[in-house]
Design a protein around this motif. Structure first.
Motif, PDB file in Angstrom:
ATOM      1  N   LYS A 280      26.693  21.176  22.519  1.00 14.44           N
ATOM      2  CA  LYS A 280      26.143  21.981  23.609  1.00 14.44           C
ATOM      3  C   LYS A 280      24.897  21.327  24.208  1.00 14.44           C
ATOM      4  O   LYS A 280      24.690  21.358  25.417  1.00 14.44           O
ATOM      5  CB  LYS A 280      25.826  23.386  23.127  1.00 14.44           C
ATOM      6  CG  LYS A 280      27.065  24.207  22.817  1.00 14.44           C
ATOM      7  CD  LYS A 280      26.695  25.593  22.332  1.00 14.44           C
ATOM      8  CE  LYS A 280      27.914  26.390  21.962  1.00 14.44           C
ATOM      9  NZ  LYS A 280      28.615  26.950  23.101  1.00 14.44           N
ATOM     10  N   LEU A 281      24.084  20.713  23.367  1.00 16.49           N
ATOM     11  CA  LEU A 281      22.881  20.033  23.839  1.00 16.49           C
ATOM     12  C   LEU A 281      23.238  18.817  24.702  1.00 16.49           C
ATOM     13  O   LEU A 281      22.629  18.591  25.755  1.00 16.49           O
ATOM     14  CB  LEU A 281      22.028  19.609  22.648  1.00 16.49           C
ATOM     15  CG  LEU A 281      20.691  18.956  22.960  1.00 16.49           C
ATOM     16  CD1 LEU A 281      19.794  19.907  23.734  1.00 16.49           C
ATOM     17  CD2 LEU A 281      20.012  18.536  21.664  1.00 16.49           C
TER      18      LEU A 281
ATOM     19  N   GLN B   2      21.185  29.611  28.572  1.00 15.40           N
ATOM     20  CA  GLN B   2      22.451  29.563  27.851  1.00 15.40           C
ATOM     21  C   GLN B   2      22.318  28.737  26.567  1.00 15.40           C
ATOM     22  O   GLN B   2      22.841  29.132  25.516  1.00 15.40           O
ATOM     23  CB  GLN B   2      23.546  28.964  28.738  1.00 15.40           C
ATOM     24  CG  GLN B   2      23.961  29.851  29.877  1.00 15.40           C
ATOM     25  CD  GLN B   2      24.901  29.154  30.847  1.00 15.40           C
ATOM     26  OE1 GLN B   2      25.130  27.946  30.767  1.00 15.40           O
ATOM     27  NE2 GLN B   2      25.439  29.915  31.781  1.00 15.40           N
ATOM     28  N   LEU B   3      21.625  27.621  26.648  1.00 15.51           N
ATOM     29  CA  LEU B   3      21.427  26.771  25.476  1.00 15.51           C
ATOM     30  C   LEU B   3      20.598  27.495  24.421  1.00 15.51           C
ATOM     31  O   LEU B   3      20.918  27.480  23.233  1.00 15.51           O
ATOM     32  CB  LEU B   3      20.753  25.454  25.875  1.00 15.51           C
ATOM     33  CG  LEU B   3      20.540  24.454  24.752  1.00 15.51           C
ATOM     34  CD1 LEU B   3      21.879  23.943  24.218  1.00 15.51           C
ATOM     35  CD2 LEU B   3      19.687  23.296  25.234  1.00 15.51           C
ATOM     36  N   LYS B   4      19.541  28.152  24.869  1.00 18.34           N
ATOM     37  CA  LYS B   4      18.673  28.899  23.959  1.00 18.34           C
ATOM     38  C   LYS B   4      19.444  30.018  23.268  1.00 18.34           C
ATOM     39  O   LYS B   4      19.332  30.237  22.064  1.00 18.34           O
ATOM     40  CB  LYS B   4      17.490  29.458  24.750  1.00 18.34           C
ATOM     41  CG  LYS B   4      16.340  29.972  23.930  1.00 18.34           C
ATOM     42  CD  LYS B   4      15.185  30.333  24.841  1.00 18.34           C
ATOM     43  CE  LYS B   4      14.033  30.889  24.074  1.00 18.34           C
ATOM     44  NZ  LYS B   4      12.926  31.260  24.925  1.00 18.34           N
ATOM     45  N   SER B   5      20.278  30.710  24.042  1.00 18.88           N
ATOM     46  CA  SER B   5      21.090  31.791  23.489  1.00 18.88           C
ATOM     47  C   SER B   5      22.097  31.257  22.472  1.00 18.88           C
ATOM     48  O   SER B   5      22.312  31.863  21.418  1.00 18.88           O
ATOM     49  CB  SER B   5      21.829  32.505  24.623  1.00 18.88           C
ATOM     50  OG  SER B   5      22.713  33.462  24.135  1.00 18.88           O
ATOM     51  N   SER B   6      22.709  30.121  22.772  1.00 21.86           N
ATOM     52  CA  SER B   6      23.674  29.564  21.828  1.00 21.86           C
ATOM     53  C   SER B   6      22.995  29.147  20.526  1.00 21.86           C
ATOM     54  O   SER B   6      23.561  29.267  19.454  1.00 21.86           O
ATOM     55  CB  SER B   6      24.438  28.396  22.449  1.00 21.86           C
ATOM     56  OG  SER B   6      23.616  27.279  22.610  1.00 21.86           O
ATOM     57  N   LYS B   7      21.763  28.663  20.626  1.00 19.47           N
ATOM     58  CA  LYS B   7      21.003  28.292  19.423  1.00 19.47           C
ATOM     59  C   LYS B   7      20.759  29.521  18.553  1.00 19.47           C
ATOM     60  O   LYS B   7      20.937  29.484  17.341  1.00 19.47           O
ATOM     61  CB  LYS B   7      19.672  27.639  19.804  1.00 19.47           C
ATOM     62  CG  LYS B   7      18.864  27.203  18.619  1.00 19.47           C
ATOM     63  CD  LYS B   7      17.544  26.601  19.045  1.00 19.47           C
ATOM     64  CE  LYS B   7      16.706  26.288  17.814  1.00 19.47           C
ATOM     65  NZ  LYS B   7      15.318  26.122  18.120  1.00 19.47           N
ATOM     66  N   GLN B   8      20.376  30.609  19.204  1.00 19.87           N
ATOM     67  CA  GLN B   8      20.142  31.850  18.453  1.00 19.87           C
ATOM     68  C   GLN B   8      21.452  32.386  17.854  1.00 19.87           C
ATOM     69  O   GLN B   8      21.479  32.841  16.707  1.00 19.87           O
ATOM     70  CB  GLN B   8      19.498  32.895  19.352  1.00 19.87           C
ATOM     71  CG  GLN B   8      18.081  32.552  19.754  1.00 19.87           C
ATOM     72  CD  GLN B   8      17.523  33.498  20.809  1.00 19.87           C
ATOM     73  OE1 GLN B   8      18.246  34.264  21.424  1.00 19.87           O
ATOM     74  NE2 GLN B   8      16.220  33.420  21.019  1.00 19.87           N
ATOM     75  N   ASP B   9      22.541  32.314  18.619  1.00 17.12           N
ATOM     76  CA  ASP B   9      23.844  32.797  18.126  1.00 17.12           C
ATOM     77  C   ASP B   9      24.316  31.996  16.914  1.00 17.12           C
ATOM     78  O   ASP B   9      24.973  32.542  16.032  1.00 17.12           O
ATOM     79  CB  ASP B   9      24.888  32.727  19.231  1.00 17.12           C
ATOM     80  CG  ASP B   9      24.625  33.713  20.369  1.00 17.12           C
ATOM     81  OD1 ASP B   9      23.817  34.643  20.173  1.00 17.12           O
ATOM     82  OD2 ASP B   9      25.228  33.525  21.443  1.00 17.12           O
TER      83      ASP B   9
END
Length: 81
Positions: A35-36, A70-77
């Motif tokens: 994702k990154l 979106q990237l930040k949210s995926s990291k948290q998920d």
């Protein structure tokens, strides 16, 4: 293999380069790394479009901000600290 398929593979590798993951081997880290890299590629395209005059600075900023969220949210998920 079909020569046209070879060209498409080379074009895809050129347009969407990927680097191998060399960090701690965990599934969530591999997913986040992919994702990154996708985030990085998209930001590069947005910057190029803005530099080329196809996007306004405000629109480029908005699009990058959306990608960042979106990237930040995926990291948290994924539960990565």
């Amino acid at each position: 293999m079909n020569p046209q398929t070879d060209i498409l593979c080379e074009l895809s590798d050129f347009l969407y380069p990927r680097s191998p993951y060399s960090g701690e081997f965990k599934a969530e880290h591999l997913v986040f790394n992919a994702k990154l890299q996708d985030f990085s590629q998209r930001v590069n395209y947005i910057c190029s479009l803005q530099t080329g005059g196809k996007l306004s600075p405000q629109e480029a900023y908005k699009q990058i901000q959306i990608l960042w969220k979106q990237l930040k949210s995926s990291k948290q998920d994924l539960g990565i600290s």
